[in-house]
Design a protein around this motif. Structure first.
Motif, PDB file in Angstrom:
ATOM      1  N   ALA A 101      38.567  28.930  47.840  1.00  0.00           N
ATOM      2  CA  ALA A 101      39.182  27.765  47.193  1.00  0.00           C
ATOM      3  C   ALA A 101      38.558  26.476  47.699  1.00  0.00           C
ATOM      4  CB  ALA A 101      40.683  27.753  47.464  1.00  0.00           C
ATOM      5  N   VAL A 102      38.467  25.506  46.803  1.00  0.00           N
ATOM      6  CA  VAL A 102      38.029  24.165  47.161  1.00  0.00           C
ATOM      7  C   VAL A 102      39.006  23.183  46.529  1.00  0.00           C
ATOM      8  CG1 VAL A 102      36.415  24.139  45.209  1.00  0.00           C
ATOM      9  CG2 VAL A 102      36.139  22.484  47.050  1.00  0.00           C
ATOM     10  N   ASP A 235      43.538   6.193  41.980  1.00  0.00           N
ATOM     11  CA  ASP A 235      44.897   5.971  42.472  1.00  0.00           C
ATOM     12  C   ASP A 235      45.026   5.757  43.977  1.00  0.00           C
ATOM     13  OD1 ASP A 235      45.844   6.328  39.853  1.00  0.00           O
ATOM     14  OD2 ASP A 235      45.964   8.504  40.119  1.00  0.00           O
ATOM     15  N   GLY A 236      44.026   6.121  44.751  1.00  0.00           N
ATOM     16  CA  GLY A 236      44.156   6.000  46.203  1.00  0.00           C
ATOM     17  C   GLY A 236      45.043   7.095  46.763  1.00  0.00           C
ATOM     18  N   THR A 237      46.322   6.832  46.909  1.00  0.00           N
ATOM     19  CA  THR A 237      47.270   7.852  47.357  1.00  0.00           C
ATOM     20  C   THR A 237      47.555   8.790  46.190  1.00  0.00           C
ATOM     21  OG1 THR A 237      48.293   6.325  48.917  1.00  0.00           O
ATOM     22  CG2 THR A 237      49.559   8.278  48.325  1.00  0.00           C
ATOM     23  N   THR A 238      47.192  10.052  46.344  1.00  0.00           N
ATOM     24  CA  THR A 238      47.323  10.993  45.235  1.00  0.00           C
ATOM     25  C   THR A 238      47.241  12.422  45.753  1.00  0.00           C
ATOM     26  OG1 THR A 238      46.533  11.448  42.983  1.00  0.00           O
ATOM     27  CG2 THR A 238      44.863  11.146  44.678  1.00  0.00           C
ATOM     28  N   GLY A 239      47.401  13.380  44.842  1.00  0.00           N
ATOM     29  CA  GLY A 239      47.371  14.783  45.209  1.00  0.00           C
ATOM     30  C   GLY A 239      45.984  15.388  45.085  1.00  0.00           C
ATOM     31  N   ARG A 240      45.927  16.704  45.142  1.00  0.00           N
ATOM     32  CA  ARG A 240      44.665  17.439  45.047  1.00  0.00           C
ATOM     33  C   ARG A 240      44.818  18.632  44.111  1.00  0.00           C
ATOM     34  NH1 ARG A 240      43.756  13.413  47.349  1.00  0.00           N
ATOM     35  NH2 ARG A 240      42.411  13.044  49.171  1.00  0.00           N
ATOM     36  N   MET A 241      43.792  18.852  43.296  1.00  0.00           N
ATOM     37  CA  MET A 241      43.680  20.075  42.511  1.00  0.00           C
ATOM     38  C   MET A 241      42.895  21.107  43.313  1.00  0.00           C
ATOM     39  SD  MET A 241      43.257  17.200  40.405  1.00  0.00           S
ATOM     40  CE  MET A 241      41.493  17.137  40.107  1.00  0.00           C
ATOM     41  N   ALA A 242      42.824  22.315  42.787  1.00  0.00           N
ATOM     42  CA  ALA A 242      42.013  23.362  43.416  1.00  0.00           C
ATOM     43  C   ALA A 242      41.205  24.105  42.362  1.00  0.00           C
ATOM     44  CB  ALA A 242      42.893  24.337  44.187  1.00  0.00           C
ATOM     45  N   CYS A 243      40.024  24.553  42.772  1.00  0.00           N
ATOM     46  CA  CYS A 243      39.223  25.481  41.988  1.00  0.00           C
ATOM     47  C   CYS A 243      39.004  26.708  42.850  1.00  0.00           C
ATOM     48  CB  CYS A 243      37.895  24.860  41.594  1.00  0.00           C
ATOM     49  SG  CYS A 243      38.053  23.459  40.459  1.00  0.00           S
ATOM     50  N   LEU A 244      39.145  27.884  42.248  1.00  0.00           N
ATOM     51  CA  LEU A 244      39.103  29.131  43.010  1.00  0.00           C
ATOM     52  C   LEU A 244      38.229  30.160  42.310  1.00  0.00           C
ATOM     53  CD1 LEU A 244      42.390  28.160  42.579  1.00  0.00           C
ATOM     54  CD2 LEU A 244      42.527  29.538  44.665  1.00  0.00           C
ATOM     55  N   ILE A 245      37.564  30.979  43.117  1.00  0.00           N
ATOM     56  CA  ILE A 245      36.748  32.061  42.590  1.00  0.00           C
ATOM     57  C   ILE A 245      37.016  33.304  43.404  1.00  0.00           C
ATOM     58  CG2 ILE A 245      34.750  31.388  44.015  1.00  0.00           C
ATOM     59  CD1 ILE A 245      32.954  32.331  41.660  1.00  0.00           C
TER      60      ILE A 245
END
Length: 249
Positions: A101-102, A235-245
């Motif tokens: 995951a990244v 946005d500065g303060t924000t969340g993170r998505m993920a990509c997975l293999i």
């Protein structure tokens, strides 16, 4: 939907690619949606609920290898980054049942496999890591002929909005003689002496120079697609998505 699976032509049948959006989820405030990052200031309970929901979308009993991403070139075995996230910007595995995951919110996620589906890797390719050679390190770690490698570029900041200073351009073209890589920087119409950089284009060229020509892309801009993706630049303060293999057998 928060978790989507990419259908990639020419990829091995046993390799699966997933990516998340910010839609749905349990996070609130500036992290609203499906935030997967524990390091951004969101409530831990919300992030863990989101991560549990992500796991539910993966094949049963899949273990996720998260990384402590540091904008470098270190590559680790995914099995070493399951219990505790290792400081690294790429991880790989030949084992089935482990998802590499990244996490991203503008930086480019690059997922790699070989044509036989024997090895997979996830790479965090922000501009610093990309300029330093993180793709070189990841391709080398796969230990397969580069012409057998397939690459997928996930959602990242687009070339129309990725404004950078001259030091970023210099980091890429140092030793390049201005050939090739400089073409991926054009003068910014907004700030004199600055440039609009094509991060995905730079990654694609770097992969081609390594002998990797089977490269596909989601072609999605994290900054522009406000409701779909998190964006640190926007946005500065924000969340993170993920990509997975992962290998599914």
């Amino acid at each position: 939907m928060s978790v989507e699976e990419a259908s990639l032509e020419g990829w091995p049948d046993n390799v699966r690619v997933f990516y998340t959006t910010r839609e749905g989820g349990h996070s609130e405030g500036p992290f609203r949606g499906f935030n997967l990052g524990l390091h951004v200031g969101d409530r831990e309970e919300a992030v863990l609920e989101n991560r549990a929901a992500l796991s539910d979308h993966l094949p049963k009993d899949t273990k996720i290898a998260w990384m402590d991403q540091v904008h470098g070139i270190r590559v680790v075995a995914a099995s070493d980054s399951i219990a505790t996230a290792m400081p690294a910007d790429a991880c790989w595995t030949r084992d089935s049942g482990i998802a590499c995951a990244v996490m991203v919110a503008d930086c480019l996620p690059v997922l790699l496999t070989d044509r036989r589906g024997e090895v997979v890797a996830a790479v965090h390719a922000g501009w610093r890591g990309l300029a330093a050679g993180v793709l070189d390190s990841a391709v080398s770690a796969l230990n397969v002929p580069s012409e057998d490698i397939c690459a997928w570029l996930g959602p990242a900041i687009g070339k129309e909005v990725f404004e950078v200073g001259p030091e970023v351009r210099a980091a890429f073209i140092a030793g390049d003689g201005g050939a090739g890589l400089s073409a991926y920087f054009r003068s910014s119409p907004h700030r004199p002496g600055h440039y609009l950089a094509d991060l995905s284009g730079l990654a694609r060229l770097c992969l081609q120079r390594l002998g990797v020509f089977n490269v596909s892309s989601l072609n999605a801009c994290t900054v522009s697609e406000t409701d779909r993706f998190y964006s640190y630049r926007r946005d500065g303060t924000t969340g993170r998505m993920a990509c997975l293999i992962l290998r599914d057998n």
